[in-house]
Structure formats: C-alpha cells, structure tokens
Design an enzyme around this catalytic site. Structure first.
Site, short mmCIF file in Angstrom:
data_model
loop_
_atom_site.label_atom_id
_atom_site.label_comp_id
_atom_site.label_asym_id
_atom_site.label_seq_id
_atom_site.Cartn_x
_atom_site.Cartn_y
_atom_site.Cartn_z
N TYR A 130 0.81 -1.21 0.00
CA TYR A 130 0.00 0.00 0.00
C TYR A 130 0.84 1.27 0.00
O TYR A 130 0.45 2.29 -0.55
CB TYR A 130 -0.90 0.04 1.24
N PHE B 250 -12.04 1.65 1.44
CA PHE B 250 -11.08 1.26 0.41
C PHE B 250 -11.78 0.86 -0.91
O PHE B 250 -11.10 0.56 -1.88
CB PHE B 250 -10.25 0.07 0.88
N GLU C 262 -13.16 -2.42 8.19
CA GLU C 262 -11.72 -2.44 8.06
C GLU C 262 -11.03 -2.63 9.42
O GLU C 262 -10.49 -1.70 10.01
CB GLU C 262 -11.26 -1.13 7.40
N TRP C 263 -11.06 -3.87 9.92
CA TRP C 263 -10.36 -4.24 11.13
C TRP C 263 -10.62 -3.25 12.27
O TRP C 263 -11.74 -2.88 12.52
CB TRP C 263 -8.86 -4.41 10.85
N TRP D 136 -7.53 -3.70 -3.56
CA TRP D 136 -8.27 -3.76 -2.30
C TRP D 136 -9.01 -2.44 -2.15
O TRP D 136 -8.40 -1.41 -2.04
CB TRP D 136 -7.34 -3.97 -1.10
N GLU E 195 -2.87 -7.43 -2.65
CA GLU E 195 -3.65 -6.28 -2.18
C GLU E 195 -2.92 -4.99 -2.54
O GLU E 195 -1.70 -4.90 -2.37
CB GLU E 195 -3.84 -6.31 -0.65
#
Length: 236
Positions: free
Chosen positions: A57, A195, A186-187, A179, A131
């Site tokens: 990322y 995203f 998101e966690w 992703w 991702e």
C-alpha cells in the site's frame, strides 16, 4: 532499510526459500530465534513455494537506531527488534501524499522497488500483488466519496510503476488485485475508512460505483486514463 526489510519481508520468505531466518535477524536476536533442524531445512527448500503474494500500500523511510539511539518503546515490535524507526517524513517533508489510513502515503514508485526486490532475491518466483488500494475517510462528503479522484490517481500511479517493473525490469508478475471491490469493515478502523471501488451505504447496503470503479473497468478494457486523472496530475 535492508535490515527493516529483513524483519518485515524476509522473515517469512527466507526460511521457505533458503531454510533459515535472515542473517540480520540472527545477528540481532540470536538465541531468541527458533532453530530449524536439518530435516526441516531440507523439507522447506525442497517444497519451496509456487508463488509469492505481496500486500503493498505504501512506502516509508526508516532511521537507523544503532548508530543513533531512538526511543522505541512505543513502536511496533518489528521496528524495535530491527532497531529501526519507521517514519513517513524526512527533514520535515512527507514521502508522499497522505491517505485516510494513518501512516500510509501515496508513493507509487515503491511498487516497482518492492516487486523488483522480491523477484531478484527469491529467484524470479511468480509474484502476485494480492492487495493494493487507497483509503478515504468515511465522513467525507458523498460527492467526494463517489468522485474519488485521489483513488484513481493512486491506482494509475501504482499500476504504471508495476507495469514498469514488468516491462523494464523483467519482474515475473502474474496478477494484481485491488483492495477492495466494495467498502468494508476495516479491522480496528471499523467503518471509519473506505477502500472500495464501490460505495456501500451501510444502512441500506446499496452499492454505488465510484469514479475509480469506472476507471478500473476502462483500464482493464484497454482504454486511456480518464480526463480526471490527467487534470489532477496537471494540477499537482
């Protein structure tokens, strides 16, 4: 930087490909590292891996904390063990455009560098980018969430650099995954960041394609980048 990569990337790959942990880890952690038996090393090296998957990322700087001691108590375990301090700034200048995810920056050239690093170090094993994506704040206006020019710009930059790794450096890249296709939970960030290529109304579950979804569709069909990307790059 090499030491930091050993603790975050090579930690997983070196035992699989070479039967042991990286030299840098042995040097700093010594007896704290598990030991592989000769039989285990043989099994690892014989079976290896069919492909390597990379979640990528952002790119960051690291500061050496051996020659210049740092206070690492508040930092991630891998940084403390590697004796490095990770940071997104150098001399007060950010490494790239910030995103909604704290500590994640838009640094497209990092994609080419990590793909090249892994491909060269691990014997040209087939590689998939499993991702790669851009985060938005959920409390942005609906217009900004749907007209996600920043995400389009991000994807355009990262895919351009990935293409360069393949065409110029001969990287053995077999696939790429954005992703993600839709906004999701998101966690630990929950619903506060997005995203997705498709906007999700979490109350009604309605899906709405963002500008990035249309751009990515056109990209996959071989179309030219949208005018919005060209405009954003011209303004940058």
């Amino acid at each position: 930087a090499r030491r930091a990569l050993s603790f975050e990337v090579d930690w997983f790959l070196e035992p699989i490909f070479f039967g042991d942990y990286p030299r840098e880890m042995h040097k700093l952690l010594s007896s704290n590292l598990p030991k592989f038996t000769s039989e285990e090393k043989s099994l690892l090296q014989k079976n290896k891996a069919d492909f390597i998957g990379i979640n990528h990322y952002t790119t960051i700087y690291v500061k050496d904390c051996i020659s210049s001691p740092c206070d690492l108590k508040a930092y991630e375990a891998y940084e403390a063990n590697a004796l490095v301090l990770a940071t997104g700034e150098r001399d007060g200048v950010a490494i790239g455009r910030p995103t909604a995810f704290d500590g994640y920056y838009d640094v497209p050239e990092g994609m080419e560098q990590i793909v090249k690093y892994v491909n060269q170090r691990y014997k040209n094993t087939p590689l998939y980018v499993t991702e790669n994506g851009y985060s938005q704040h959920s409390n942005d206006t609906m217009d900004k969430l749907i007209n996600d020019v920043e995400r389009v710009n991000y994807l355009h930059g990262y895919l351009t650099c990935l293409s360069s790794a393949v065409s110029r450096k001969g990287a053995n890249v077999r696939g790429y995954f954005v992703w993600s296709i839709i906004d999701n939970f998101e966690w630990t960030f929950g619903f506060t960041v997005r995203f997705g290529l498709y906007h999700v109304d979490y109350g009604t579950q309605k899906r709405t394609p963002k500008m990035s979804a249309k751009w990515y569709r056109d990209f996959l069909m071989g179309s030219r980048p949208t005018d919005q990307v060209q405009m954003l790059r011209a303004d940058s």
